[in-house]
Design a protein around this motif. Structure first.
Motif, PDB file in Angstrom:
ATOM      1  N   LEU A  48      -4.228   5.329  -7.408  1.00 43.16           N
ATOM      2  CA  LEU A  48      -3.599   4.463  -6.412  1.00 43.16           C
ATOM      3  C   LEU A  48      -2.091   4.375  -6.630  1.00 43.16           C
ATOM      4  O   LEU A  48      -1.314   4.441  -5.673  1.00 43.16           O
ATOM      5  CB  LEU A  48      -4.226   3.070  -6.443  1.00 43.16           C
ATOM      6  CG  LEU A  48      -3.771   2.115  -5.355  1.00 43.16           C
ATOM      7  CD1 LEU A  48      -4.149   2.652  -3.981  1.00 43.16           C
ATOM      8  CD2 LEU A  48      -4.374   0.751  -5.558  1.00 43.16           C
ATOM      9  N   ARG A  52       0.782   5.555  -3.937  1.00 46.76           N
ATOM     10  CA  ARG A  52       1.797   4.629  -3.418  1.00 46.76           C
ATOM     11  C   ARG A  52       3.207   5.176  -3.609  1.00 46.76           C
ATOM     12  O   ARG A  52       4.093   4.883  -2.820  1.00 46.76           O
ATOM     13  CB  ARG A  52       1.676   3.280  -4.113  1.00 46.76           C
ATOM     14  CG  ARG A  52       0.515   2.477  -3.609  1.00 46.76           C
ATOM     15  CD  ARG A  52       0.485   1.129  -4.251  1.00 46.76           C
ATOM     16  NE  ARG A  52      -0.591   0.330  -3.688  1.00 46.76           N
ATOM     17  CZ  ARG A  52      -1.144  -0.686  -4.301  1.00 46.76           C
ATOM     18  NH1 ARG A  52      -0.733  -1.040  -5.498  1.00 46.76           N
ATOM     19  NH2 ARG A  52      -2.110  -1.361  -3.733  1.00 46.76           N
ATOM     20  N   SER A  78      -5.359   7.794   3.877  1.00 46.22           N
ATOM     21  CA  SER A  78      -5.277   6.822   4.965  1.00 46.22           C
ATOM     22  C   SER A  78      -5.219   5.406   4.379  1.00 46.22           C
ATOM     23  O   SER A  78      -5.499   5.189   3.206  1.00 46.22           O
ATOM     24  CB  SER A  78      -6.488   6.951   5.885  1.00 46.22           C
ATOM     25  OG  SER A  78      -7.660   6.615   5.164  1.00 46.22           O
ATOM     26  N   GLU A  79      -4.878   4.457   5.231  1.00 42.17           N
ATOM     27  CA  GLU A  79      -4.815   3.059   4.800  1.00 42.17           C
ATOM     28  C   GLU A  79      -6.193   2.553   4.381  1.00 42.17           C
ATOM     29  O   GLU A  79      -6.328   1.795   3.430  1.00 42.17           O
ATOM     30  CB  GLU A  79      -4.249   2.179   5.918  1.00 42.17           C
ATOM     31  CG  GLU A  79      -2.760   2.345   6.133  1.00 42.17           C
ATOM     32  CD  GLU A  79      -1.939   1.924   4.909  1.00 42.17           C
ATOM     33  OE1 GLU A  79      -2.281   0.910   4.272  1.00 42.17           O
ATOM     34  OE2 GLU A  79      -0.967   2.632   4.599  1.00 42.17           O
ATOM     35  N   SER A  80      -7.231   2.986   5.094  1.00 39.32           N
ATOM     36  CA  SER A  80      -8.582   2.521   4.747  1.00 39.32           C
ATOM     37  C   SER A  80      -8.999   3.030   3.367  1.00 39.32           C
ATOM     38  O   SER A  80      -9.644   2.304   2.604  1.00 39.32           O
ATOM     39  CB  SER A  80      -9.586   2.972   5.806  1.00 39.32           C
ATOM     40  OG  SER A  80      -9.629   4.377   5.882  1.00 39.32           O
ATOM     41  N   TYR A  81      -8.621   4.266   3.033  1.00 40.27           N
ATOM     42  CA  TYR A  81      -8.948   4.810   1.710  1.00 40.27           C
ATOM     43  C   TYR A  81      -8.176   4.045   0.630  1.00 40.27           C
ATOM     44  O   TYR A  81      -8.714   3.757  -0.435  1.00 40.27           O
ATOM     45  CB  TYR A  81      -8.631   6.303   1.652  1.00 40.27           C
ATOM     46  CG  TYR A  81      -9.086   6.954   0.369  1.00 40.27           C
ATOM     47  CD1 TYR A  81     -10.435   7.209   0.136  1.00 40.27           C
ATOM     48  CD2 TYR A  81      -8.171   7.286  -0.618  1.00 40.27           C
ATOM     49  CE1 TYR A  81     -10.854   7.786  -1.037  1.00 40.27           C
ATOM     50  CE2 TYR A  81      -8.585   7.873  -1.797  1.00 40.27           C
ATOM     51  CZ  TYR A  81      -9.927   8.132  -2.000  1.00 40.27           C
ATOM     52  OH  TYR A  81     -10.351   8.701  -3.173  1.00 40.27           O
ATOM     53  N   MET A  82      -6.916   3.718   0.902  1.00 41.54           N
ATOM     54  CA  MET A  82      -6.110   2.951  -0.060  1.00 41.54           C
ATOM     55  C   MET A  82      -6.732   1.566  -0.266  1.00 41.54           C
ATOM     56  O   MET A  82      -6.801   1.086  -1.396  1.00 41.54           O
ATOM     57  CB  MET A  82      -4.677   2.803   0.446  1.00 41.54           C
ATOM     58  CG  MET A  82      -3.948   4.120   0.532  1.00 41.54           C
ATOM     59  SD  MET A  82      -2.902   4.364  -0.847  1.00 41.54           S
ATOM     60  CE  MET A  82      -1.386   4.767  -0.073  1.00 41.54           C
ATOM     61  N   GLN A  83      -7.194   0.927   0.802  1.00 40.71           N
ATOM     62  CA  GLN A  83      -7.834  -0.382   0.679  1.00 40.71           C
ATOM     63  C   GLN A  83      -9.121  -0.286  -0.120  1.00 40.71           C
ATOM     64  O   GLN A  83      -9.444  -1.171  -0.907  1.00 40.71           O
ATOM     65  CB  GLN A  83      -8.097  -0.976   2.058  1.00 40.71           C
ATOM     66  CG  GLN A  83      -6.849  -1.404   2.778  1.00 40.71           C
ATOM     67  CD  GLN A  83      -7.126  -1.848   4.205  1.00 40.71           C
ATOM     68  OE1 GLN A  83      -8.237  -1.714   4.708  1.00 40.71           O
ATOM     69  NE2 GLN A  83      -6.089  -2.370   4.865  1.00 40.71           N
ATOM     70  N   MET A  84      -9.868   0.803   0.072  1.00 41.37           N
ATOM     71  CA  MET A  84     -11.094   0.999  -0.690  1.00 41.37           C
ATOM     72  C   MET A  84     -10.776   1.133  -2.189  1.00 41.37           C
ATOM     73  O   MET A  84     -11.467   0.563  -3.030  1.00 41.37           O
ATOM     74  CB  MET A  84     -11.841   2.247  -0.219  1.00 41.37           C
ATOM     75  CG  MET A  84     -13.177   2.435  -0.904  1.00 41.37           C
ATOM     76  SD  MET A  84     -13.891   4.062  -0.686  1.00 41.37           S
ATOM     77  CE  MET A  84     -12.761   5.077  -1.608  1.00 41.37           C
ATOM     78  N   GLU A  86      -8.141  -0.159  -3.721  1.00 37.28           N
ATOM     79  CA  GLU A  86      -7.739  -1.489  -4.189  1.00 37.28           C
ATOM     80  C   GLU A  86      -8.963  -2.373  -4.433  1.00 37.28           C
ATOM     81  O   GLU A  86      -9.029  -3.103  -5.425  1.00 37.28           O
ATOM     82  CB  GLU A  86      -6.812  -2.145  -3.164  1.00 37.28           C
ATOM     83  CG  GLU A  86      -5.444  -1.526  -3.102  1.00 37.28           C
ATOM     84  CD  GLU A  86      -4.601  -2.050  -1.946  1.00 37.28           C
ATOM     85  OE1 GLU A  86      -5.136  -2.799  -1.100  1.00 37.28           O
ATOM     86  OE2 GLU A  86      -3.410  -1.706  -1.903  1.00 37.28           O
ATOM     87  N   GLN A  87      -9.943  -2.293  -3.527  1.00 37.24           N
ATOM     88  CA  GLN A  87     -11.172  -3.071  -3.687  1.00 37.24           C
ATOM     89  C   GLN A  87     -11.912  -2.654  -4.951  1.00 37.24           C
ATOM     90  O   GLN A  87     -12.421  -3.493  -5.683  1.00 37.24           O
ATOM     91  CB  GLN A  87     -12.071  -2.880  -2.452  1.00 37.24           C
ATOM     92  CG  GLN A  87     -13.366  -3.634  -2.519  1.00 37.24           C
ATOM     93  CD  GLN A  87     -13.152  -5.135  -2.486  1.00 37.24           C
ATOM     94  OE1 GLN A  87     -12.263  -5.619  -1.808  1.00 37.24           O
ATOM     95  NE2 GLN A  87     -13.959  -5.858  -3.223  1.00 37.24           N
ATOM     96  N   ASP A  90     -10.180  -4.140  -7.924  1.00 32.86           N
ATOM     97  CA  ASP A  90     -10.496  -5.572  -8.031  1.00 32.86           C
ATOM     98  C   ASP A  90     -11.898  -5.792  -8.586  1.00 32.86           C
ATOM     99  O   ASP A  90     -12.115  -6.672  -9.428  1.00 32.86           O
ATOM    100  CB  ASP A  90     -10.365  -6.252  -6.665  1.00 32.86           C
ATOM    101  CG  ASP A  90      -8.926  -6.319  -6.187  1.00 32.86           C
ATOM    102  OD1 ASP A  90      -8.014  -6.197  -7.026  1.00 32.86           O
ATOM    103  OD2 ASP A  90      -8.721  -6.483  -4.971  1.00 32.86           O
TER     104      ASP A  90
END
Length: 175
Positions: A48, A52, A78-84, A86-87, A90
């Motif tokens: 990640l 970035r 993509s943004e969705s892959y980056m959010q995945m 990050e999740q 977490d």
């Protein structure tokens, strides 16, 4: 025929002598294949952070394709892959902070399964019919995110289709 050298990273073999082996091991294709193999096992936080730092690839954003592929110095994520990602980071942090939480949910799901199993056995031995609510309900199966990053995932690791079964087509030799 002499000995042959097989490279696991490149999935190819060639005659084993010092010149050929050295030429292969220092080659660009071998280095790319080796890097791709080890990239599958990198830490999610590291991936990640690298994504970035990279700028998005304009060609990939406009057309959805890039001639450089994995060798592109720009990001294709993509943004969705980056959010995945990050999740996932977490979730790993939460598991490290509270390791008992993961064990209790596993224990609970095993207990639930065992209780449903006992109900079914009791119903079968007594001859009564189970209500729909009492029957074992199939849980939603999702592919773990780390498996999605592996290219060409074998069919045995895919979850079953939502309709409950795979389509089997029988073909005879006459058409």
């Amino acid at each position: 025929m002499g000995k042959r050298y097989y490279c696991d990273y490149c999935d190819r073999s060639f005659q084993d002598n010092q010149h050929n082996r050295k030429k292969h091991l220092y080659g660009v294709q071998h280095h790319r294949a080796k890097k791709a193999w080890f990239d599958n096992f990198r830490d999610v936080a590291t991936v990640l952070n690298e994504l970035r730092r990279k700028e998005p690839c304009r060609k990939f954003l406009t057309t959805g394709q890039c001639v450089f592929g994995t060798n592109c110095r720009f990001s294709h994520m993509s943004e969705s892959y980056m959010q995945m990602l990050e999740q996932k980071i977490d979730d790993e942090k939460r598991r490290k902070e509270d390791p008992e939480q993961g064990r209790s949910s596993t224990k609970r799901s095993i207990d639930e399964w065992l209780s449903r199993r006992e109900k079914k056995r009791a119903a079968l031995t007594s001859g009564r019919v189970l209500k729909i609510e009492e029957e074992e309900c199939p849980e939603i199966i999702e592919i773990p995110p780390y498996l999605l990053s592996i290219p060409d995932l074998p069919p045995s690791l895919h979850p079953p289709p939502p309709n409950g079964g795979w389509k089997v087509t029988l073909q005879n030799e006459w058409g």
